[in-house]
Scaffold this active site. Structure first.
Site, PDB file in Angstrom:
ATOM      1  N   ARG A 111      -3.020  74.993  20.659  1.00  0.00           N
ATOM      2  CA  ARG A 111      -3.063  73.531  20.984  1.00  0.00           C
ATOM      3  C   ARG A 111      -1.989  72.673  20.411  1.00  0.00           C
ATOM      4  O   ARG A 111      -1.682  72.753  19.195  1.00  0.00           O
ATOM      5  CB  ARG A 111      -4.558  73.091  20.635  1.00  0.00           C
ATOM      6  CG  ARG A 111      -5.455  73.685  21.607  1.00  0.00           C
ATOM      7  CD  ARG A 111      -6.943  73.294  20.873  1.00  0.00           C
ATOM      8  NE  ARG A 111      -7.786  73.584  22.049  1.00  0.00           N
ATOM      9  CZ  ARG A 111      -9.113  73.374  22.245  1.00  0.00           C
ATOM     10  NH1 ARG A 111      -9.393  72.484  21.242  1.00  0.00           N
ATOM     11  NH2 ARG A 111      -9.775  73.755  23.227  1.00  0.00           N
ATOM     12  N   THR A 155     -22.877  58.496  22.328  1.00  0.00           N
ATOM     13  CA  THR A 155     -21.883  58.284  21.125  1.00  0.00           C
ATOM     14  C   THR A 155     -21.316  56.825  21.454  1.00  0.00           C
ATOM     15  O   THR A 155     -21.400  56.145  22.573  1.00  0.00           O
ATOM     16  CB  THR A 155     -20.490  59.119  21.812  1.00  0.00           C
ATOM     17  OG1 THR A 155     -19.560  58.834  20.701  1.00  0.00           O
ATOM     18  CG2 THR A 155     -20.158  58.883  23.066  1.00  0.00           C
ATOM     19  N   THR A 211     -12.953  75.197  24.953  1.00  0.00           N
ATOM     20  CA  THR A 211     -13.629  74.099  25.841  1.00  0.00           C
ATOM     21  C   THR A 211     -14.309  74.348  26.907  1.00  0.00           C
ATOM     22  O   THR A 211     -15.285  73.897  27.362  1.00  0.00           O
ATOM     23  CB  THR A 211     -12.510  72.914  25.791  1.00  0.00           C
ATOM     24  OG1 THR A 211     -12.127  72.553  24.499  1.00  0.00           O
ATOM     25  CG2 THR A 211     -13.396  71.588  26.345  1.00  0.00           C
ATOM     26  N   HIS A 214     -21.582  61.380  27.780  1.00  0.00           N
ATOM     27  CA  HIS A 214     -20.377  60.736  28.990  1.00  0.00           C
ATOM     28  C   HIS A 214     -20.997  59.993  29.926  1.00  0.00           C
ATOM     29  O   HIS A 214     -20.552  59.976  31.083  1.00  0.00           O
ATOM     30  CB  HIS A 214     -20.045  62.051  29.394  1.00  0.00           C
ATOM     31  CG  HIS A 214     -19.068  63.024  28.545  1.00  0.00           C
ATOM     32  ND1 HIS A 214     -17.905  62.616  28.310  1.00  0.00           N
ATOM     33  CD2 HIS A 214     -19.499  63.942  27.676  1.00  0.00           C
ATOM     34  CE1 HIS A 214     -17.419  63.379  27.465  1.00  0.00           C
ATOM     35  NE2 HIS A 214     -18.333  64.218  26.788  1.00  0.00           N
ATOM     36  N   THR A 249     -23.681  61.173   3.451  1.00  0.00           N
ATOM     37  CA  THR A 249     -22.620  60.909   4.192  1.00  0.00           C
ATOM     38  C   THR A 249     -22.655  59.246   3.976  1.00  0.00           C
ATOM     39  O   THR A 249     -23.481  58.732   4.354  1.00  0.00           O
ATOM     40  CB  THR A 249     -22.245  61.529   5.463  1.00  0.00           C
ATOM     41  OG1 THR A 249     -20.938  61.488   5.545  1.00  0.00           O
ATOM     42  CG2 THR A 249     -23.051  60.798   6.653  1.00  0.00           C
ATOM     43  N   THR A 250     -21.260  58.820   3.864  1.00  0.00           N
ATOM     44  CA  THR A 250     -21.213  57.321   3.635  1.00  0.00           C
ATOM     45  C   THR A 250     -21.355  57.015   5.074  1.00  0.00           C
ATOM     46  O   THR A 250     -20.847  57.376   6.170  1.00  0.00           O
ATOM     47  CB  THR A 250     -19.723  57.052   3.226  1.00  0.00           C
ATOM     48  OG1 THR A 250     -19.456  57.495   1.975  1.00  0.00           O
ATOM     49  CG2 THR A 250     -19.350  55.622   3.245  1.00  0.00           C
ATOM     50  N   LYS A 282     -16.925  57.028  23.300  1.00  0.00           N
ATOM     51  CA  LYS A 282     -16.234  57.135  24.545  1.00  0.00           C
ATOM     52  C   LYS A 282     -16.307  55.887  25.340  1.00  0.00           C
ATOM     53  O   LYS A 282     -15.592  55.084  25.080  1.00  0.00           O
ATOM     54  CB  LYS A 282     -16.965  58.515  25.184  1.00  0.00           C
ATOM     55  CG  LYS A 282     -16.712  59.759  24.269  1.00  0.00           C
ATOM     56  CD  LYS A 282     -17.065  60.986  24.610  1.00  0.00           C
ATOM     57  CE  LYS A 282     -16.673  62.163  23.818  1.00  0.00           C
ATOM     58  NZ  LYS A 282     -17.564  63.272  23.864  1.00  0.00           N
ATOM     59  N   SER A 301     -19.291  67.251  30.641  1.00  0.00           N
ATOM     60  CA  SER A 301     -18.093  66.704  30.769  1.00  0.00           C
ATOM     61  C   SER A 301     -16.795  67.180  31.319  1.00  0.00           C
ATOM     62  O   SER A 301     -15.823  66.695  31.519  1.00  0.00           O
ATOM     63  CB  SER A 301     -17.832  66.113  29.373  1.00  0.00           C
ATOM     64  OG  SER A 301     -17.438  67.432  28.500  1.00  0.00           O
ATOM     65  N   SER A 324     -32.077  75.825  25.650  1.00  0.00           N
ATOM     66  CA  SER A 324     -30.644  75.123  25.584  1.00  0.00           C
ATOM     67  C   SER A 324     -29.891  75.566  26.928  1.00  0.00           C
ATOM     68  O   SER A 324     -29.913  76.815  27.358  1.00  0.00           O
ATOM     69  CB  SER A 324     -29.997  75.744  24.461  1.00  0.00           C
ATOM     70  OG  SER A 324     -28.637  74.996  24.466  1.00  0.00           O
TER      71      SER A 324
HETATM   72  C1  LIG Z   1     -17.667  64.317  22.630  1.00  0.00           C
HETATM   73  C2  LIG Z   1     -18.940  64.952  22.797  1.00  0.00           C
HETATM   74  C3  LIG Z   1     -19.961  64.836  21.656  1.00  0.00           C
HETATM   75  C4  LIG Z   1     -19.465  64.340  20.499  1.00  0.00           C
HETATM   76  O1  LIG Z   1     -19.389  63.252  20.387  1.00  0.00           O
HETATM   77  P1  LIG Z   1     -18.269  62.340  19.371  1.00  0.00           P
HETATM   78  O2  LIG Z   1     -18.833  61.068  19.224  1.00  0.00           O
HETATM   79  O3  LIG Z   1     -16.902  62.495  19.935  1.00  0.00           O
HETATM   80  O4  LIG Z   1     -18.401  63.242  18.263  1.00  0.00           O
HETATM   81  C5  LIG Z   1     -21.174  65.341  21.724  1.00  0.00           C
HETATM   82  N1  LIG Z   1     -21.695  65.722  23.248  1.00  0.00           N
HETATM   83  C6  LIG Z   1     -20.786  65.951  24.143  1.00  0.00           C
HETATM   84  C7  LIG Z   1     -21.505  66.466  25.431  1.00  0.00           C
HETATM   85  C8  LIG Z   1     -19.579  65.505  24.158  1.00  0.00           C
HETATM   86  O5  LIG Z   1     -18.500  65.795  25.130  1.00  0.00           O
END
Ligand SMILES: *Cc1c(COP(=O)(O)O)cnc(C)c1O
Length: 404
Positions: free
Chosen positions: A22, A245, A363, A217, A277-278, A248, A189, A137
């Site tokens: 990569r 998230t 991926t 997503h 974690t902070t 994104k 995704s 899953s």
């Molecule tokens: C990108 C992604 C995550 C992780 O989210 P981040 O905020 O980038 O850590 C979780 N689940 C899926 C399906 C993703 O594509």
């Protein structure tokens, strides 16, 4: 003597030999000119068009978001200054958690430092709390869910991707009174397909199972207020946990879960990846809050986003390029080989100033390497025509397979 460095070199050489080493593109995004950016990887810096960002709506540069972040840093400074339990819960965190719970119609929400951490921490904690739990899953679940399930040590059963009959078979084999968690995504995704949420909820009801949905997503992008595919399909109230998230479509950084007060309280109290974690910087949280608030009332952006994706798919297929079937805003273009995939993206970047990152193993499965195009409301017809022209050239020069 152990040659430590030699072990690392050998590991890298193995990746290189498969053609999937990569290379990160060194870019600098230009605020206000999305999807344009400056590329630093060549002889001299030059402008490029980005076609693979997950900042799906350009919110990372929206004035509401950047102004909120500037105001926050001026008001409270840079960092949270502690874990959530020890001085790190700022008022911005409290407001954002309320906003996210409201977005999804849930009682409560909990922030994490990323979507990855939210999946990992929550799924591993669920399996420690529910006695003798089994997690079902989907086979294409994201690495962060797989990792959370693995470290939680619950029994894991994998159902074939989006295959309701297989899911039902696995559920049926379990005792009705054994805790069962169905873990899945809405928009997948890399292929851009969408899970049958209603039917999965029906199975969960029938077999007394708990549902965990990754809407990473989809949040900001689907549903009347951007509450995701569960909101669009009217089933958000039937999903036990919705995870998302802030990195994104919301354009900032961070992750979250929304659910009942009791569930959120349990994760807050037990999940190592949340506790030790902070806390997210209040600057990020302020930006995310502005973004969520903006997108709840910006349905026109979601409409335009879907229109752009549909238009690009049509243009690709009209050009005889092997666009893969997708039910969402994600537009995958088939290559099927890591070396050719890298060759196409090198051609686009070096010759056409177009940046698309090759998508390769792990991926996606080996042999399914592809380009993954993410048109946004800010990708114009002119950008699209330039992309199609460049892809046509790349396909001709590299003698790649056209659509059947
Ligand atoms: C990108 C992604 C995550 C992780 O989210 P981040 O905020 O980038 O850590 C979780 N689940 C899926 C399906 C993703 O594509």
């Amino acid at each position: 003597m152990i040659d430590y460095q030699d072990n690392f070199k050998t590991a890298i050489a193995a990746v290189e030999a498969e053609g999937r080493y990569r290379v990160f593109a060194d870019i600098e995004r230009i605020k206000g000119a999305f999807p344009r950016a400056v590329y630093y990887g060549g002889d001299a810096p030059r402008e490029i068009t980005v076609w693979c960002s997950n900042d799906y709506l350009g919110m990372g540069q929206h004035p509401d978001v950047t102004n909120a972040m500037c105001a926050a840093v001026d008001k409270v400074g840079a960092g949270a200054g502690g874990t959530r339990n020890i001085a790190g819960t700022t008022h911005f965190h409290v407001l954002l958690e309320q906003e996210l719970a409201a977005l999804h119609g849930k009682e409560a929400a909990l922030l994490f430092t990323s979507g990855y951490v939210s999946n990992d921490a929550t799924l591993s904690t669920i399996s420690r709390i529910l006695p003798d739990c089994v997690i079902l899953s989907d086979e294409l679940n994201h690495a962060s869910m797989i990792e959370g399930i693995r470290s939680g040590r619950a029994t894991k059963l994998i159902w074939r991707h989006n295959d309701l009959a297989h899911l039902e078979e696995l559920l049926w084999e379990q005792p009705l009174d054994r805790p069962k968690v169905i873990a899945f995504e809405s928009v997948y995704s890399m292929d851009g397909d969408i899970a049958p949420l209603r039917e999965i909820c029906d199975l969960a009801d029938k077999y007394n199972a708990f549902t965990y949905l990754d809407e990473v997503h989809a949040v900001g992008l689907y549903g009347a207020e951007g509450g995701g595919v569960a909101q669009r399909d009217g089933v958000a109230n039937r999903i036990d946990v919705i995870e998302g998230t802030l990195g994104k479509a919301f354009g900032v950084m961070g992750g979250y879960i929304t659910s009942t007060c009791d569930f959120v309280d349990a994760i807050r109290s037990y999940a190592s990846g949340f506790i030790f974690t902070t806390a997210l910087s209040p600057v990020l949280v302020a930006g995310a809050l502005a973004s969520v608030r903006h997108l709840r009332n910006a349905h026109h952006l979601r409409v335009r986003h879907q229109e752009r994706a549909a238009k690009l798919k049509t243009m690709l297929s009209d050009a005889g390029l092997p666009v893969m079937p997708s039910q969402s805003h994600i537009v995958p273009l088939w290559v099927g080989n890591p070396v050719q995939c890298k060759a196409v993206t090198d051609f686009l970047l070096e010759r056409c100033n177009i940046y698309v990152q090759p998508i390769n193993y792990p991926t996606v499965p080996k042999g399914t390497e592809r380009l993954r195009l993410t048109p946004s409301p800010l990708h114009s017809d002119v950008h699209m025509e330039a992309l199609i022209g460049a892809l046509n050239d790349a396909w001709a020069v590299l003698k790649l397979q056209r659509a059947a």
